[in-house]
Design a protein around this motif. Structure first.
Motif, PDB file in Angstrom:
ATOM      1  N   LEU A   1      -3.285   2.157  -9.698  1.00  0.00           N
ATOM      2  CA  LEU A   1      -2.053   2.905  -9.997  1.00  0.00           C
ATOM      3  C   LEU A   1      -2.308   4.407 -10.133  1.00  0.00           C
ATOM      4  O   LEU A   1      -3.317   4.920  -9.689  1.00  0.00           O
ATOM      5  CB  LEU A   1      -1.421   2.319 -11.257  1.00  0.00           C
ATOM      6  CG  LEU A   1      -1.200   0.790 -11.203  1.00  0.00           C
ATOM      7  CD1 LEU A   1      -0.601   0.282 -12.505  1.00  0.00           C
ATOM      8  CD2 LEU A   1      -0.329   0.399 -10.015  1.00  0.00           C
TER       9      LEU A   1
ATOM     10  N   LYS B   1       2.315  -5.074   3.481  1.00  0.00           N
ATOM     11  CA  LYS B   1       3.545  -4.267   3.424  1.00  0.00           C
ATOM     12  C   LYS B   1       3.101  -2.821   3.218  1.00  0.00           C
ATOM     13  O   LYS B   1       2.753  -2.421   2.099  1.00  0.00           O
ATOM     14  CB  LYS B   1       4.420  -4.784   2.262  1.00  0.00           C
ATOM     15  CG  LYS B   1       5.303  -3.744   1.592  1.00  0.00           C
ATOM     16  CD  LYS B   1       6.467  -3.313   2.448  1.00  0.00           C
ATOM     17  CE  LYS B   1       7.270  -2.247   1.720  1.00  0.00           C
ATOM     18  NZ  LYS B   1       6.686  -0.888   1.899  1.00  0.00           N
TER      19      LYS B   1
ATOM     20  N   SER C   1       2.307   3.744  -7.419  1.00  0.00           N
ATOM     21  CA  SER C   1       2.617   4.382  -8.702  1.00  0.00           C
ATOM     22  C   SER C   1       2.553   3.379  -9.858  1.00  0.00           C
ATOM     23  O   SER C   1       2.766   2.182  -9.680  1.00  0.00           O
ATOM     24  CB  SER C   1       4.012   4.995  -8.638  1.00  0.00           C
ATOM     25  OG  SER C   1       4.959   3.974  -8.393  1.00  0.00           O
TER      26      SER C   1
ATOM     27  N   TRP D   1       1.474   5.655   0.732  1.00  0.00           N
ATOM     28  CA  TRP D   1       1.460   6.498   1.929  1.00  0.00           C
ATOM     29  C   TRP D   1       0.292   7.480   1.964  1.00  0.00           C
ATOM     30  O   TRP D   1      -0.024   8.022   3.011  1.00  0.00           O
ATOM     31  CB  TRP D   1       2.769   7.291   2.045  1.00  0.00           C
ATOM     32  CG  TRP D   1       3.077   8.104   0.819  1.00  0.00           C
ATOM     33  CD1 TRP D   1       3.863   7.724  -0.234  1.00  0.00           C
ATOM     34  CD2 TRP D   1       2.570   9.397   0.478  1.00  0.00           C
ATOM     35  NE1 TRP D   1       3.860   8.688  -1.202  1.00  0.00           N
ATOM     36  CE2 TRP D   1       3.071   9.739  -0.787  1.00  0.00           C
ATOM     37  CE3 TRP D   1       1.729  10.310   1.119  1.00  0.00           C
ATOM     38  CZ2 TRP D   1       2.776  10.935  -1.434  1.00  0.00           C
ATOM     39  CZ3 TRP D   1       1.416  11.500   0.485  1.00  0.00           C
ATOM     40  CH2 TRP D   1       1.942  11.807  -0.781  1.00  0.00           C
TER      41      TRP D   1
ATOM     42  N   CYS E   1      -4.738  10.142  -5.848  1.00  0.00           N
ATOM     43  CA  CYS E   1      -4.660   9.594  -7.211  1.00  0.00           C
ATOM     44  C   CYS E   1      -5.782  10.120  -8.087  1.00  0.00           C
ATOM     45  O   CYS E   1      -5.671  10.100  -9.302  1.00  0.00           O
ATOM     46  CB  CYS E   1      -4.713   8.075  -7.150  1.00  0.00           C
ATOM     47  SG  CYS E   1      -6.127   7.494  -6.196  1.00  0.00           S
TER      48      CYS E   1
ATOM     49  N   GLU F   1       1.331  13.442 -13.392  1.00  0.00           N
ATOM     50  CA  GLU F   1       0.675  13.565 -12.094  1.00  0.00           C
ATOM     51  C   GLU F   1       1.535  14.510 -11.225  1.00  0.00           C
ATOM     52  O   GLU F   1       2.702  14.221 -10.981  1.00  0.00           O
ATOM     53  CB  GLU F   1       0.632  12.160 -11.485  1.00  0.00           C
ATOM     54  CG  GLU F   1      -0.214  11.997 -10.277  1.00  0.00           C
ATOM     55  CD  GLU F   1      -0.218  10.537  -9.776  1.00  0.00           C
ATOM     56  OE1 GLU F   1       0.809   9.838  -9.882  1.00  0.00           O
ATOM     57  OE2 GLU F   1      -1.261  10.118  -9.253  1.00  0.00           O
TER      58      GLU F   1
ATOM     59  N   SER G   1       6.835   2.838   3.543  1.00  0.00           N
ATOM     60  CA  SER G   1       7.818   3.218   4.563  1.00  0.00           C
ATOM     61  C   SER G   1       7.600   4.650   5.046  1.00  0.00           C
ATOM     62  O   SER G   1       8.090   5.034   6.102  1.00  0.00           O
ATOM     63  CB  SER G   1       9.235   3.100   3.995  1.00  0.00           C
ATOM     64  OG  SER G   1       9.470   1.768   3.640  1.00  0.00           O
TER      65      SER G   1
ATOM     66  N   THR H   1       0.817  -1.226   0.000  1.00  0.00           N
ATOM     67  CA  THR H   1       0.000   0.000   0.000  1.00  0.00           C
ATOM     68  C   THR H   1       0.854   1.282   0.000  1.00  0.00           C
ATOM     69  O   THR H   1       2.010   1.269   0.416  1.00  0.00           O
ATOM     70  CB  THR H   1      -0.937   0.005   1.233  1.00  0.00           C
ATOM     71  OG1 THR H   1      -0.154  -0.183   2.412  1.00  0.00           O
ATOM     72  CG2 THR H   1      -1.968  -1.092   1.136  1.00  0.00           C
TER      73      THR H   1
ATOM     74  N   ARG I   1      -9.357  -1.266   2.126  1.00  0.00           N
ATOM     75  CA  ARG I   1     -10.019  -1.566   0.855  1.00  0.00           C
ATOM     76  C   ARG I   1      -9.530  -2.913   0.309  1.00  0.00           C
ATOM     77  O   ARG I   1     -10.158  -3.526  -0.532  1.00  0.00           O
ATOM     78  CB  ARG I   1      -9.704  -0.428  -0.133  1.00  0.00           C
ATOM     79  CG  ARG I   1     -10.747  -0.210  -1.191  1.00  0.00           C
ATOM     80  CD  ARG I   1     -10.596   1.119  -1.872  1.00  0.00           C
ATOM     81  NE  ARG I   1      -9.428   1.200  -2.735  1.00  0.00           N
ATOM     82  CZ  ARG I   1      -9.144   2.250  -3.515  1.00  0.00           C
ATOM     83  NH1 ARG I   1      -9.938   3.302  -3.520  1.00  0.00           N
ATOM     84  NH2 ARG I   1      -8.066   2.274  -4.257  1.00  0.00           N
TER      85      ARG I   1
END
Ligand code: NAP
Length: 476
Positions: free
Chosen positions: A248, A172, A226, A148, A281, A379, A175, A146, A157
């Protein structure tokens, strides 16, 4: 400052590992440390999930819903603590963090119920002595990776439908924002999920991903992040033909036509563009306004944007927090500089607010942009709204679709027939029509083209975690 641990097979562990610092992007202060796990810990987590799968998948959907509902209630009971952790680790304004906790919890509630509606099928047979059936089975151990920017909602989700379907998970988190995820796992523990059903590792993304990809016990990877990393995962998952769901990147167009209600369009543009400091996103990343209302829209939009208050997200009155890190800050700065150097003008904002501890950027509206500018091609992931004048709906549609991304789009028009005609021609998985905040637990969320594979949320969201098993039954 707390030292956090990873969660494997119902135990908090990893204290012997090196650590990764988690800092507050508003002031650079250390918020916590998490273990820097790698392949060994990831394989332990996968083993635990694999063992737990044998019994978790045998529970009834009603029994699994019982655990999920307890988890849901605990999320609501701990809303304030979760929101605060989120704001401290990734900068989201606290009022939005509270909203995210509710939104994140809504996926757990929705999928607790949706798990009860995973129906099989009986298909009419072409011969008397046969019965044809489709049975539904959980896909197996799921790895969830996932981002941040929505540290709670992007996780629930995935967890909600996976657990409801009978899968077990290895998580995971990013970080940049692992602490919200760790707090969620503490709540899972309180909710009484059996050992190994949910596991979490933090640390080296490449080592953790390698262990996931190399381990045959993992049958499904669900990723949000991403497009660049999504493509890496597609390549890496090929060897074992692991199932993949990908949420993404986006590059959302907003189209505002002459017959729009300009006030509604401005409200939608502010809501869509500046939520989470422009780091979502589905942020309106480029705004196409028809010439008849261009000046009025710019003036009203800039007036509304000037009202937004910038600062440390922990302040209740703040609307725009810091950018997540130096890289994010530099991207935003360079997008504005590039646009201005090619002829765009800043209507409001356009200022980097940088001190030695945090990186902020003032909420910005730029006008007279065109497709040669980077801000209209990539983006931005920051509080910058570029506005381009167009002459017709058709011209706006052409620009809108001229991107490899296809996540979200927005259309503002009061003319129903025109709205429908425009939307039919847009290659985007989500459309807000006179609406800047389209997300909800009960709807399918996901992208076309390079914005992803599959949908999360709604009844489609659980399908990603289910296999169809066709059974032909001979009756002679
Ligand atoms: P990211 O850099 O792709 O990271 C996402 C996750 O992948 C993190 O947990 C990261 O771990 C991990 N990762 C990084 N490199 C990896 C690798 N080589 N192998 C396996 N995992 C790897 O994305 P982000 O910056 O966190 O999030 C922002 C992006 O997510 C934007 O593009 C946004 O549009 C997209 N997004 C999409 C949706 C959607 O629903 N479509 C929703 C939210 C965000 P580390 O942090 O440890 O490196």
């Amino acid at each position: 400052m707390r030292k956090y641990q990873i969660y494997i097979n119902g135990e908090w562990t990893g204290e012997e590992l090196q650590t990764l610092a988690v800092t507050n992007p508003a002031n650079g202060q250390l918020v916590g440390e998490v273990p820097y796990a790698g392949e060994v810990e990831t394989n332990d987590a996968i083993d635990a999930a694999h063992t737990a799968f044998q019994s978790w998948s045998q529970l009834t959907a009603f029994e699994r819903a019982g655990y999920l509902k307890k988890f849901y209630q605990l999320m609501l009971d701990n809303q304030e603590e979760l929101a605060e952790i989120m704001t401290l680790e990734m900068g989201k304004p606290i009022k939005e963090s509270r909203g995210e906790v509710q939104y994140a919890a809504s996926f757990i509630e929705w999928f607790a119920e949706e798990g009860k509606r995973v129906y099989g099928e009986t298909i009419p047979s072409h011969v008397h002595a046969k019965r044809l059936q489709v049975w539904k089975k959980p896909v197996g151990v799921v790895a969830a990776i996932t981002p941040w920017n929505f540290p709670a909602a992007m996780l629930t989700r995935k967890m909600g439908p996976a657990l409801a379907a009978g899968c077990t998970v290895v998580i995971k988190p990013s970080s940049e924002s692992p602490l919200t995820a760790i707090k969620l796992l503490e709540l899972c523990e309180k909710a009484g999920f059996p050992r190994g059903v949910v596991n979490l590792v933090t640390g080296s993304s490449s080592k953790i991903a390698k262990a996931i990809m190399d381990n045959e016990k993992v049958r499904k990877i669900t990723f949000t992040g991403s497009t660049e990393v999504g493509k890496i995962l597609i390549r890496q998952s090929a060897d074992q033909v692991k199932k993949l769901s990908l949420e993404l990147g986006g590059h959302a167009p907003m189209i505002v036509l002459n017959d729009a209600n300009v006030d509604v369009a401005v409200k939608g543009a502010v809501a869509s563009k500046f939520r989470n400091t422009g780091q979502t996103c589905i942020c309106a990343n480029r705004i196409y306004v028809q010439s008849g209302i261009y000046d009025e829209f710019i003036e009203k939009f800039a007036t509304a944007v000037k009202e937004l208050k910038v600062g440390d997200g922990i302040d209740e009155t703040v609307d725009i927090g810091p950018l997540i890190n130096q890289e994010g800050f530099e991207k935003v700065t360079s997008h504005v500089e590039d646009a201005v150097s090619k002829g765009a003008s800043v209507v409001t904002g356009g200022k980097a607010i940088r001190d030695e501890s945090g990186a902020f950027y003032s909420p910005t509206v730029i006008k007279d942009v065109n497709e040669s500018m980077v801000v209209m091609q990539e983006e931005t992931f920051g509080p910058v709204a570029p506005v381009q004048k167009v002459e017709s709906a058709q011209e706006a549609i052409k620009f809108a679709n001229s991107t490899p991304y296809g996540l979200a789009a927005y259309v503002f028009t009061e003319n129903v027939a025109k709205g429908m005609q425009v939307i039919e021609q847009l290659d985007f998985g989500i459309v807000g029509w006179n609406e800047g905040a389209p997300s909800a637990a009960q709807v399918p969320f996901g992208g076309m083209k390079e914005s992803g594979v599959g949908r999360e949320g709604g009844h489609e969201g659980i399908e990603a975690f289910i296999e169809s098993q066709y059974v032909a039954i001979g009756m002679e």
